[in-house]
Design a protein around this motif. Structure first.
Motif, PDB file in Angstrom:
ATOM      1  N   PRO A  35      15.644  -0.340  -1.188  1.00 32.41           N
ATOM      2  CA  PRO A  35      16.038   0.889  -2.143  1.00 32.41           C
ATOM      3  C   PRO A  35      15.300   0.204  -3.881  1.00 32.41           C
ATOM      4  O   PRO A  35      14.747   1.432  -3.801  1.00 32.41           O
ATOM      5  CB  PRO A  35      17.686   0.516  -2.229  1.00 32.41           C
ATOM      6  N   ALA A  36      16.200  -0.961  -5.126  1.00 33.10           N
ATOM      7  CA  ALA A  36      15.963  -0.956  -5.669  1.00 33.10           C
ATOM      8  C   ALA A  36      13.944  -1.025  -6.016  1.00 33.10           C
ATOM      9  O   ALA A  36      13.748  -0.754  -6.822  1.00 33.10           O
ATOM     10  CB  ALA A  36      16.614  -2.518  -6.299  1.00 33.10           C
ATOM     11  N   THR A  37      13.425  -1.532  -5.054  1.00 33.19           N
ATOM     12  CA  THR A  37      12.338  -1.964  -5.075  1.00 33.19           C
ATOM     13  C   THR A  37      11.647  -0.264  -5.266  1.00 33.19           C
ATOM     14  O   THR A  37      10.001   0.400  -6.130  1.00 33.19           O
ATOM     15  CB  THR A  37      11.679  -1.854  -4.249  1.00 33.19           C
ATOM     16  N   LEU A  38      11.332   0.584  -4.445  1.00 35.48           N
ATOM     17  CA  LEU A  38      11.348   2.388  -4.459  1.00 35.48           C
ATOM     18  C   LEU A  38      11.207   2.887  -5.574  1.00 35.48           C
ATOM     19  O   LEU A  38      10.571   3.510  -6.131  1.00 35.48           O
ATOM     20  CB  LEU A  38      11.741   2.461  -2.902  1.00 35.48           C
ATOM     21  N   PHE A  39      12.877   2.398  -5.728  1.00 40.78           N
ATOM     22  CA  PHE A  39      13.518   3.343  -7.586  1.00 40.78           C
ATOM     23  C   PHE A  39      12.496   3.157  -8.432  1.00 40.78           C
ATOM     24  O   PHE A  39      11.917   4.137  -8.759  1.00 40.78           O
ATOM     25  CB  PHE A  39      14.462   2.905  -7.768  1.00 40.78           C
ATOM     26  N   ALA A  40      12.013   1.608  -8.844  1.00 38.16           N
ATOM     27  CA  ALA A  40      11.589   1.025  -9.422  1.00 38.16           C
ATOM     28  C   ALA A  40       9.814   1.483  -9.300  1.00 38.16           C
ATOM     29  O   ALA A  40       9.320   1.780 -10.295  1.00 38.16           O
ATOM     30  CB  ALA A  40      11.967  -0.417  -9.653  1.00 38.16           C
ATOM     31  N   ALA A  41       9.401   1.804  -8.070  1.00 33.81           N
ATOM     32  CA  ALA A  41       7.847   2.302  -7.717  1.00 33.81           C
ATOM     33  C   ALA A  41       8.067   3.774  -8.909  1.00 33.81           C
ATOM     34  O   ALA A  41       6.948   4.384  -8.449  1.00 33.81           O
ATOM     35  CB  ALA A  41       7.214   1.971  -6.561  1.00 33.81           C
TER      36      ALA A  41
ATOM     37  N   ASN B 278       7.003   2.340   6.833  1.00 34.99           N
ATOM     38  CA  ASN B 278       7.532   0.970   6.447  1.00 34.99           C
ATOM     39  C   ASN B 278       9.071   1.473   5.758  1.00 34.99           C
ATOM     40  O   ASN B 278       9.757   0.820   5.359  1.00 34.99           O
ATOM     41  CB  ASN B 278       6.823   0.085   5.451  1.00 34.99           C
ATOM     42  N   LEU B 279       8.662   2.520   4.781  1.00 40.79           N
ATOM     43  CA  LEU B 279       9.506   3.237   3.676  1.00 40.79           C
ATOM     44  C   LEU B 279      11.164   4.134   4.337  1.00 40.79           C
ATOM     45  O   LEU B 279      11.759   3.910   3.725  1.00 40.79           O
ATOM     46  CB  LEU B 279       9.245   3.746   2.090  1.00 40.79           C
ATOM     47  N   ASN B 280      10.358   4.684   5.691  1.00 37.62           N
ATOM     48  CA  ASN B 280      11.467   5.254   6.082  1.00 37.62           C
ATOM     49  C   ASN B 280      12.599   4.611   6.219  1.00 37.62           C
ATOM     50  O   ASN B 280      13.940   4.868   6.654  1.00 37.62           O
ATOM     51  CB  ASN B 280      10.996   5.605   7.272  1.00 37.62           C
ATOM     52  N   GLY B 281      12.659   3.360   6.330  1.00 35.40           N
ATOM     53  CA  GLY B 281      13.982   2.063   6.340  1.00 35.40           C
ATOM     54  C   GLY B 281      14.435   2.477   6.054  1.00 35.40           C
ATOM     55  O   GLY B 281      15.935   2.667   5.704  1.00 35.40           O
TER      56      GLY B 281
ATOM     57  N   ARG C  43       0.645  -1.301   0.318  1.00 34.82           N
ATOM     58  CA  ARG C  43      -0.014   0.056  -0.325  1.00 34.82           C
ATOM     59  C   ARG C  43       1.110   1.204  -0.048  1.00 34.82           C
ATOM     60  O   ARG C  43       0.552   1.963  -0.782  1.00 34.82           O
ATOM     61  CB  ARG C  43      -1.157   0.119   0.958  1.00 34.82           C
ATOM     62  N   GLU C  44       1.869   1.722   0.772  1.00 31.84           N
ATOM     63  CA  GLU C  44       3.441   2.320   0.651  1.00 31.84           C
ATOM     64  C   GLU C  44       3.885   2.511  -0.554  1.00 31.84           C
ATOM     65  O   GLU C  44       3.618   3.711  -1.184  1.00 31.84           O
ATOM     66  CB  GLU C  44       3.929   2.385   1.902  1.00 31.84           C
ATOM     67  N   TYR C  45       3.374   1.527  -1.229  1.00 35.08           N
ATOM     68  CA  TYR C  45       4.841   1.311  -2.415  1.00 35.08           C
ATOM     69  C   TYR C  45       3.147   2.406  -4.015  1.00 35.08           C
ATOM     70  O   TYR C  45       3.321   3.058  -3.837  1.00 35.08           O
ATOM     71  CB  TYR C  45       4.593   0.418  -3.013  1.00 35.08           C
ATOM     72  N   LEU C  46       1.814   1.550  -3.288  1.00 38.10           N
ATOM     73  CA  LEU C  46       1.166   1.865  -3.928  1.00 38.10           C
ATOM     74  C   LEU C  46       0.941   3.772  -4.440  1.00 38.10           C
ATOM     75  O   LEU C  46       0.357   4.736  -4.869  1.00 38.10           O
ATOM     76  CB  LEU C  46      -0.188   1.619  -4.165  1.00 38.10           C
ATOM     77  N   LEU C  47       0.798   4.087  -2.600  1.00 35.42           N
ATOM     78  CA  LEU C  47       0.631   5.231  -2.538  1.00 35.42           C
ATOM     79  C   LEU C  47       1.841   6.080  -2.565  1.00 35.42           C
ATOM     80  O   LEU C  47       1.675   7.749  -3.481  1.00 35.42           O
ATOM     81  CB  LEU C  47       0.798   5.709  -0.661  1.00 35.42           C
TER      82      LEU C  47
END
Length: 448
Positions: A197-203, A69-72, A2-6
């Motif tokens: 990090p790679a997951t966040l960058f791709a999103a 969850n993404l702040n880490g 959900r945070e990735y979608l946001l």
């Protein structure tokens, strides 16, 4: 998820909303170059779309930094800061190039410096998982040189393929989606936080491309320019380097049943690390062919021409939109085919499906004039070009009248053709045709 979608939605919204004002700014700033010989568009179109994309990148990173969850990712890793530093530098060079046309060698030097900035902050390749051998550790200089080479190759591959409306943004979005799914599986499937990090960058990269595509689809209202193409190329390279060069295969060995199985599990990401032939296969193939072609002809590898893959599709007979969709299809087939194979490498069904879809892609390439038509019940949901034309008696007579008018004597249309035209075209057509002088004597009488 959900945070990735946001984060994705915020990036899409910011990029989409900023593109309109950026277009007005580009027009006011004069960032509308003249039509060049290699260009496909017919009217001057503003550039600087990369400004909106960079705004989406900053918004996505800012939102992710404030999510629990993404702040880490920002606390445990310096990669987001490394990405933002390198992206800001390459984006600034791209903005100057969109306005003042910087020399190609200067841009190449700026690409290397941007990659070096990311390397200095920790975004680099530490090891390579080699199938059949295991993990090969790299020295600091080897990792740094490999990282810079991968960043430069990916940036130029995306830059070279940016030749049709919506092409580069769509291809990178497909690649980012494949990266996101694989990185998300490694993080939550194998509980390896180094893939975060790679997951966040791709999103975020998906959001940048999706938000810009509505303004960039044919006919494009704005181009991303080098400020956008080099930016998304750098973000894509950072995702590949982070997922492949930072994730320890030994950690995956605990879940994959051994080091050899872990190495094979990382194969779809290992391949784009050395030579991006799966996730960004189409841009890299275009880059390699362009360098070989220009060098063979005695030109500079950076000299622009009309020999790219998308230009070849147009020359074969495909329309602008169809050429873009064909390249979308092949990119998605290669990227998601490799992704599916990494999940079920022992399944023969995946191989058969890829072969069948490849055959479909070849048929589409060989039928440039084939126009698909949807069923009549679905026509209301599709664009007009996919609907069947309903011919009537008057509509059928209209082309015949036009041919009779055009095929008449050199002095003008015959009187018989003019008599048939009002019945076919109505009052407007009759007025338009009757107002045209039939021959030179009629024009003399009008002047008299």
């Amino acid at each position: 998820m959900r945070e990735y979608l946001l984060t994705l939605c915020v990036t899409v919204a910011v990029t989409y909303l900023l593109t309109g004002p950026v277009r007005k700014f580009a027009i006011a700033a004069g960032a509308m170059p003249k039509i060049r010989a290699r260009d496909v568009h017919r009217e001057p179109t503003p550039r600087l779309g990369g400004i909106a994309m960079f705004g989406g990148l900053c918004a996505g990173l800012l939102v992710a930094d404030h999510l629990p969850n993404l702040n880490g990712v920002f606390e445990l890793s310096n990669e987001p800061r490394a990405l933002l530093s390198g992206a800001a530098l390459i984006w600034l060079i791209g903005v100057l190039d969109d306005k003042f046309e910087i020399d190609a060698l200067i841009k190449l030097g700026a690409q290397m410096i941007s990659a070096g900035v990311m390397v200095m902050q920790g975004l680099t390749v530490l090891w390579i998982p080699v199938p059949g051998i295991g993990t090969v550790s790299l020295t600091q200089w080897q990792g740094n040189l490999l990282t810079v080479a991968l960043v430069v190759i990916t940036i130029n591959a995306v830059n070279f393929v940016d030749g049709l409306d919506g092409l580069a943004a769509g291809l990178v979005c497909i690649a980012a989606a494949a990266f996101f799914l694989y990185a998300y599986r490694i993080w939550f499937g194998y509980a390896i936080e180094a893939a975060a990090p790679a997951t966040l960058f791709a999103a975020i990269l998906m959001g940048m491309c999706i938000g810009f595509l509505p303004h960039n689809m044919h006919p494009a209202r704005i181009f991303m320019g080098d400020s956008g193409s080099m930016l998304i190329g750098l973000v894509l390279a950072a995702s590949a380097i982070s997922i492949t060069g930072q994730v320890d295969p030994d950690a995956m060995a605990l879940f994959a049943g051994g080091e050899r199985n872990a190495t094979h599990a990382m194969l779809p990401v290992f391949i784009p690390l050395l030579l991006p032939l799966t996730i960004i296969a189409i841009p890299v193939a275009d880059l390699v062919l362009a360098i070989v072609r220009r060098t063979w002809n005695g030109q500079s590898p950076f000299a622009a021409d009309r020999g790219h893959l998308h230009h070849r599709l147009l020359e074969v007979g495909h329309s602008h939109s169809r050429a873009v969709l064909i390249m979308y299809f092949w990119s998605a087939l290669i990227a998601f085919g490799a992704l599916a194979y990494s999940v079920h490498s022992a399944s023969m069904l995946i191989v058969l499906v890829i072969v069948a879809l490849s055959a479909v892609g070849l048929v589409l390439l060989l039928l440039p004039r084939f126009t698909p038509r949807a069923p009549r019940w679905a026509e209301s949901f599709l664009p007009p070009r996919y609907r069947r034309r309903r011919t009537t008696a008057a509509g059928a007579a209209a082309p015949a009248a036009v041919e009779a008018v055009r095929g008449g004597s050199p002095t003008g249309p015959s009187e018989e053709a003019l008599e048939r035209t009002p019945a076919s075209y109505g009052l407007h057509g009759a007025t338009a045709l009757s107002s045209r002088p039939a021959n030179g004597r009629t024009r003399d009488r009008e002047r008299a």
